[in-house]
Every structure is written in C-alpha cells, then in structure tokens.
Design a protein around this motif. Structure first.
Motif, PDB file in Angstrom:
ATOM      1  N   VAL A   1       0.832  -1.205   0.000  1.00 30.58           N
ATOM      2  CA  VAL A   1       0.000   0.000   0.000  1.00 30.58           C
ATOM      3  C   VAL A   1       0.866   1.255   0.000  1.00 30.58           C
ATOM      4  O   VAL A   1       0.618   2.212  -0.746  1.00 30.58           O
ATOM      5  CB  VAL A   1      -0.958  -0.001   1.206  1.00 30.58           C
ATOM      6  CG1 VAL A   1      -1.639   1.354   1.373  1.00 30.58           C
ATOM      7  CG2 VAL A   1      -2.003  -1.104   1.067  1.00 30.58           C
ATOM      8  N   GLN A   2       1.899   1.262   0.831  1.00 28.93           N
ATOM      9  CA  GLN A   2       2.781   2.433   0.912  1.00 28.93           C
ATOM     10  C   GLN A   2       3.478   2.695  -0.415  1.00 28.93           C
ATOM     11  O   GLN A   2       3.603   3.843  -0.847  1.00 28.93           O
ATOM     12  CB  GLN A   2       3.797   2.242   2.038  1.00 28.93           C
ATOM     13  CG  GLN A   2       3.179   2.287   3.427  1.00 28.93           C
ATOM     14  CD  GLN A   2       4.154   1.934   4.535  1.00 28.93           C
ATOM     15  OE1 GLN A   2       5.178   1.294   4.289  1.00 28.93           O
ATOM     16  NE2 GLN A   2       3.844   2.345   5.743  1.00 28.93           N
ATOM     17  N   GLU A   3       3.922   1.628  -1.076  1.00 30.84           N
ATOM     18  CA  GLU A   3       4.581   1.807  -2.376  1.00 30.84           C
ATOM     19  C   GLU A   3       3.578   2.287  -3.427  1.00 30.84           C
ATOM     20  O   GLU A   3       3.907   3.129  -4.275  1.00 30.84           O
ATOM     21  CB  GLU A   3       5.233   0.488  -2.813  1.00 30.84           C
ATOM     22  CG  GLU A   3       6.084   0.585  -4.062  1.00 30.84           C
ATOM     23  CD  GLU A   3       7.311   1.474  -3.900  1.00 30.84           C
ATOM     24  OE1 GLU A   3       7.829   1.959  -4.936  1.00 30.84           O
ATOM     25  OE2 GLU A   3       7.763   1.674  -2.753  1.00 30.84           O
ATOM     26  N   GLN A   4       2.352   1.765  -3.364  1.00 30.19           N
ATOM     27  CA  GLN A   4       1.312   2.167  -4.307  1.00 30.19           C
ATOM     28  C   GLN A   4       0.954   3.643  -4.167  1.00 30.19           C
ATOM     29  O   GLN A   4       0.507   4.276  -5.131  1.00 30.19           O
ATOM     30  CB  GLN A   4       0.041   1.326  -4.084  1.00 30.19           C
ATOM     31  CG  GLN A   4       0.079  -0.055  -4.692  1.00 30.19           C
ATOM     32  CD  GLN A   4      -0.214  -0.031  -6.179  1.00 30.19           C
ATOM     33  OE1 GLN A   4      -0.849   0.878  -6.697  1.00 30.19           O
ATOM     34  NE2 GLN A   4       0.273  -1.041  -6.894  1.00 30.19           N
TER      35      GLN A   4
ATOM     36  N   LEU B   1       9.485  -4.315  -6.715  1.00 36.12           N
ATOM     37  CA  LEU B   1       9.131  -4.436  -5.296  1.00 36.12           C
ATOM     38  C   LEU B   1       7.653  -4.764  -5.144  1.00 36.12           C
ATOM     39  O   LEU B   1       7.281  -5.622  -4.333  1.00 36.12           O
ATOM     40  CB  LEU B   1       9.461  -3.140  -4.559  1.00 36.12           C
ATOM     41  CG  LEU B   1       9.030  -3.063  -3.089  1.00 36.12           C
ATOM     42  CD1 LEU B   1       9.712  -4.155  -2.278  1.00 36.12           C
ATOM     43  CD2 LEU B   1       9.329  -1.682  -2.504  1.00 36.12           C
ATOM     44  N   LEU B   2       6.802  -4.098  -5.919  1.00 34.56           N
ATOM     45  CA  LEU B   2       5.368  -4.363  -5.851  1.00 34.56           C
ATOM     46  C   LEU B   2       5.067  -5.820  -6.190  1.00 34.56           C
ATOM     47  O   LEU B   2       4.237  -6.461  -5.529  1.00 34.56           O
ATOM     48  CB  LEU B   2       4.605  -3.430  -6.793  1.00 34.56           C
ATOM     49  CG  LEU B   2       4.522  -1.968  -6.357  1.00 34.56           C
ATOM     50  CD1 LEU B   2       3.948  -1.110  -7.485  1.00 34.56           C
ATOM     51  CD2 LEU B   2       3.663  -1.818  -5.102  1.00 34.56           C
ATOM     52  N   LEU B   3       5.748  -6.357  -7.190  1.00 36.99           N
ATOM     53  CA  LEU B   3       5.533  -7.755  -7.562  1.00 36.99           C
ATOM     54  C   LEU B   3       5.988  -8.700  -6.454  1.00 36.99           C
ATOM     55  O   LEU B   3       5.318  -9.689  -6.151  1.00 36.99           O
ATOM     56  CB  LEU B   3       6.280  -8.073  -8.857  1.00 36.99           C
ATOM     57  CG  LEU B   3       5.639  -7.557 -10.151  1.00 36.99           C
ATOM     58  CD1 LEU B   3       6.562  -7.790 -11.344  1.00 36.99           C
ATOM     59  CD2 LEU B   3       4.288  -8.227 -10.389  1.00 36.99           C
ATOM     60  N   ARG B   4       7.131  -8.391  -5.839  1.00 34.74           N
ATOM     61  CA  ARG B   4       7.624  -9.230  -4.739  1.00 34.74           C
ATOM     62  C   ARG B   4       6.659  -9.209  -3.565  1.00 34.74           C
ATOM     63  O   ARG B   4       6.374 -10.255  -2.957  1.00 34.74           O
ATOM     64  CB  ARG B   4       9.015  -8.775  -4.287  1.00 34.74           C
ATOM     65  CG  ARG B   4      10.134  -9.118  -5.257  1.00 34.74           C
ATOM     66  CD  ARG B   4      11.503  -9.028  -4.587  1.00 34.74           C
ATOM     67  NE  ARG B   4      11.781  -7.719  -4.017  1.00 34.74           N
ATOM     68  CZ  ARG B   4      12.295  -6.699  -4.684  1.00 34.74           C
ATOM     69  NH1 ARG B   4      12.590  -6.829  -5.974  1.00 34.74           N
ATOM     70  NH2 ARG B   4      12.542  -5.545  -4.081  1.00 34.74           N
TER      71      ARG B   4
ATOM     72  N   VAL C   1       0.262 -13.289  -1.586  1.00 37.03           N
ATOM     73  CA  VAL C   1      -0.418 -14.434  -2.194  1.00 37.03           C
ATOM     74  C   VAL C   1       0.093 -15.744  -1.599  1.00 37.03           C
ATOM     75  O   VAL C   1      -0.697 -16.648  -1.293  1.00 37.03           O
ATOM     76  CB  VAL C   1      -0.247 -14.408  -3.722  1.00 37.03           C
ATOM     77  CG1 VAL C   1      -0.706 -15.717  -4.356  1.00 37.03           C
ATOM     78  CG2 VAL C   1      -1.021 -13.233  -4.323  1.00 37.03           C
ATOM     79  N   ALA C   2       1.401 -15.859  -1.401  1.00 37.99           N
ATOM     80  CA  ALA C   2       1.955 -17.079  -0.802  1.00 37.99           C
ATOM     81  C   ALA C   2       1.423 -17.270   0.620  1.00 37.99           C
ATOM     82  O   ALA C   2       1.070 -18.390   1.031  1.00 37.99           O
ATOM     83  CB  ALA C   2       3.480 -17.017  -0.793  1.00 37.99           C
TER      84      ALA C   2
ATOM     85  N   ALA D   1      -6.355  -4.328  -0.910  1.00 44.19           N
ATOM     86  CA  ALA D   1      -5.979  -4.955  -2.187  1.00 44.19           C
ATOM     87  C   ALA D   1      -6.904  -6.136  -2.460  1.00 44.19           C
ATOM     88  O   ALA D   1      -6.463  -7.292  -2.514  1.00 44.19           O
ATOM     89  CB  ALA D   1      -4.523  -5.401  -2.144  1.00 44.19           C
ATOM     90  N   PRO D   2      -8.208  -5.876  -2.619  1.00 49.10           N
ATOM     91  CA  PRO D   2      -9.184  -6.967  -2.725  1.00 49.10           C
ATOM     92  C   PRO D   2      -8.942  -7.919  -3.888  1.00 49.10           C
ATOM     93  O   PRO D   2      -9.306  -9.099  -3.806  1.00 49.10           O
ATOM     94  CB  PRO D   2     -10.524  -6.233  -2.868  1.00 49.10           C
ATOM     95  CG  PRO D   2     -10.181  -4.845  -3.302  1.00 49.10           C
ATOM     96  CD  PRO D   2      -8.847  -4.553  -2.684  1.00 49.10           C
ATOM     97  N   ASP D   3      -8.298  -7.444  -4.952  1.00 42.78           N
ATOM     98  CA  ASP D   3      -8.054  -8.340  -6.087  1.00 42.78           C
ATOM     99  C   ASP D   3      -7.079  -9.458  -5.733  1.00 42.78           C
ATOM    100  O   ASP D   3      -7.053 -10.504  -6.391  1.00 42.78           O
ATOM    101  CB  ASP D   3      -7.549  -7.559  -7.297  1.00 42.78           C
ATOM    102  CG  ASP D   3      -6.259  -6.817  -7.036  1.00 42.78           C
ATOM    103  OD1 ASP D   3      -6.211  -6.042  -6.057  1.00 42.78           O
ATOM    104  OD2 ASP D   3      -5.293  -7.000  -7.805  1.00 42.78           O
ATOM    105  N   PHE D   4      -6.286  -9.277  -4.675  1.00 38.50           N
ATOM    106  CA  PHE D   4      -5.386 -10.338  -4.231  1.00 38.50           C
ATOM    107  C   PHE D   4      -6.163 -11.559  -3.744  1.00 38.50           C
ATOM    108  O   PHE D   4      -5.641 -12.673  -3.731  1.00 38.50           O
ATOM    109  CB  PHE D   4      -4.492  -9.858  -3.073  1.00 38.50           C
ATOM    110  CG  PHE D   4      -3.421  -8.876  -3.453  1.00 38.50           C
ATOM    111  CD1 PHE D   4      -3.386  -8.277  -4.698  1.00 38.50           C
ATOM    112  CD2 PHE D   4      -2.433  -8.542  -2.542  1.00 38.50           C
ATOM    113  CE1 PHE D   4      -2.394  -7.364  -5.040  1.00 38.50           C
ATOM    114  CE2 PHE D   4      -1.426  -7.629  -2.874  1.00 38.50           C
ATOM    115  CZ  PHE D   4      -1.412  -7.034  -4.118  1.00 38.50           C
TER     116      PHE D   4
END
Length: 200
Positions: free
Chosen positions: A108-111, A122-125, A131-132, A171-174
């Motif tokens: 969220v902070q990066e977004q 970083l966002l992908l990581r 997700v994991a 991040a509801p899409d997660f």
C-alpha cells in the motif's frame, strides 16, 4: 488500561478482537499517525500502534507482545493452547498472518507513491508474499473448527481475520483466487469481535 490505535490498523484490530474475546475492559484512544505529536509517541518511541498502556503506566508494544500479555493477564478463556505443540502452531499461524499484514502495508505504501517513482519489482515481490501467505492461510483454515461454533475465537483465527480483512480492504483483487478463505471470513461477520472492529 488504554489502547492507542487507528481505525484501519490490522495489528490494532487483532488486539481489539483479543480484548473482546477475553472480555477485558479497555479504553480506546484513536490516534492520527500523520500528526507529528500524536499521543502514542509518548509511549512507543517508534510511534507505531497499537500500544497498550497498563494501569500502572507501563506501555506494551507491538501487537504480538500485547497478545501475550493479555493471555497472561486473563488466562481464561484461553486463546492460545497450553500444550507445547498447539501453542507452537498457534504462534506460527499468528506470525504468518502478521507477515501478510506487513507485506500488504508495504505494498500500500509503495502504491501511494507517484507512478513514476514506484518500484514495480518491489510491488511484484510484495504481492507474491501476500499471495503465498494467503495460500497457506487458506490451507490452514480448512482444518479449523469454525469460529461461529466456538465460545472463544482462538488466536489463529483472530489473526487470520485481521490479515484477510485488511487485504480485502486495501488490495481486494489479491483475494480473488481464495474463495474459501473469503467465505470463511464473511461467515464470521456477525461475531461481535469481528463486526465491532471493522474499519470505519
């Protein structure tokens, strides 16, 4: 006792749920973490919430330490098993949920940075970590006695509510690929400790 918290902090929500499940009275003080002089700073040099101020004035932080204190302060009803293996599994599950919260907060902070300054790698990581974590949490939740059937919600489920609901908020899409976990969360909606701690 007094708890310093924000309305949307999943860490504070976990503590608030523990207080309610254990029937511990506690005054609430909402803080604005953006303020340079918010009151939690007087009790936690890091300025983070939640902070629990004991009746003797001793501050306790962070959320995992507060939970341990509350379990000792009022052992009955217990939210952590007494047997060593059960306790280990409960604390490991709490740590998993805490890691999901940590990664989601960082995402969220990066977004919130301007698009041209965001670190896409970083966002992908961070998304991968969330997700994991949710994958394992969904697997664990399949073996839980459902919270609606329990007189007290155990720590694993309290922490999972706080983590999953925070992901749903930010991040509801997660959560699209975790329908069983989402269904479990929604099925607890009417439990007072869940309903009364939802972010406002």
């Amino acid at each position: 006792m007094r708890l310093f918290a924000t309305q949307t902090s999943p860490y504070a929500r976990k503590v608030r749920m523990v207080l309610m499940e254990k029937g511990i009275a506690c005054d609430m003080e909402w803080v604005d973490l953006r303020a340079s002089d918010h009151p939690a700073l007087a009790h936690n040099p890091l300025g983070k919430v939640p902070v629990l101020l004991r009746n003797d004035g001793e501050p306790i932080y962070d959320s995992a330490v507060i939970v341990q204190f509350l379990e000792q302060f009022r052992p009955d009803p217990a939210i952590i098993p007494h047997d060593p293996e059960g306790r280990l599994r409960a604390l490991r599950s709490e740590a998993l949920s805490g890691g999901i919260m940590d990664a989601t907060v960082a995402w969220v902070q990066e977004q919130r940075r301007s698009k041209d300054c965001q670190d896409q790698a970083l966002l992908l990581r961070l998304r991968g970590k969330v997700v994991a974590g949710l994958t394992t949490l969904q697997q664990e939740s399949a073996g839980w006695t459902h919270g609606r059937d329990l007189p007290v919600l155990p720590l694993q489920q309290i922490a999972a509510v706080a983590a999953t609901a925070y992901v749903d908020l930010r991040a509801p899409d997660f959560l699209v690929q975790f329908p069983d976990l989402v269904a479990w969360l929604h099925s607890l909606h009417d439990r007072p400790s869940v309903a009364q701690t939802e972010p406002q």
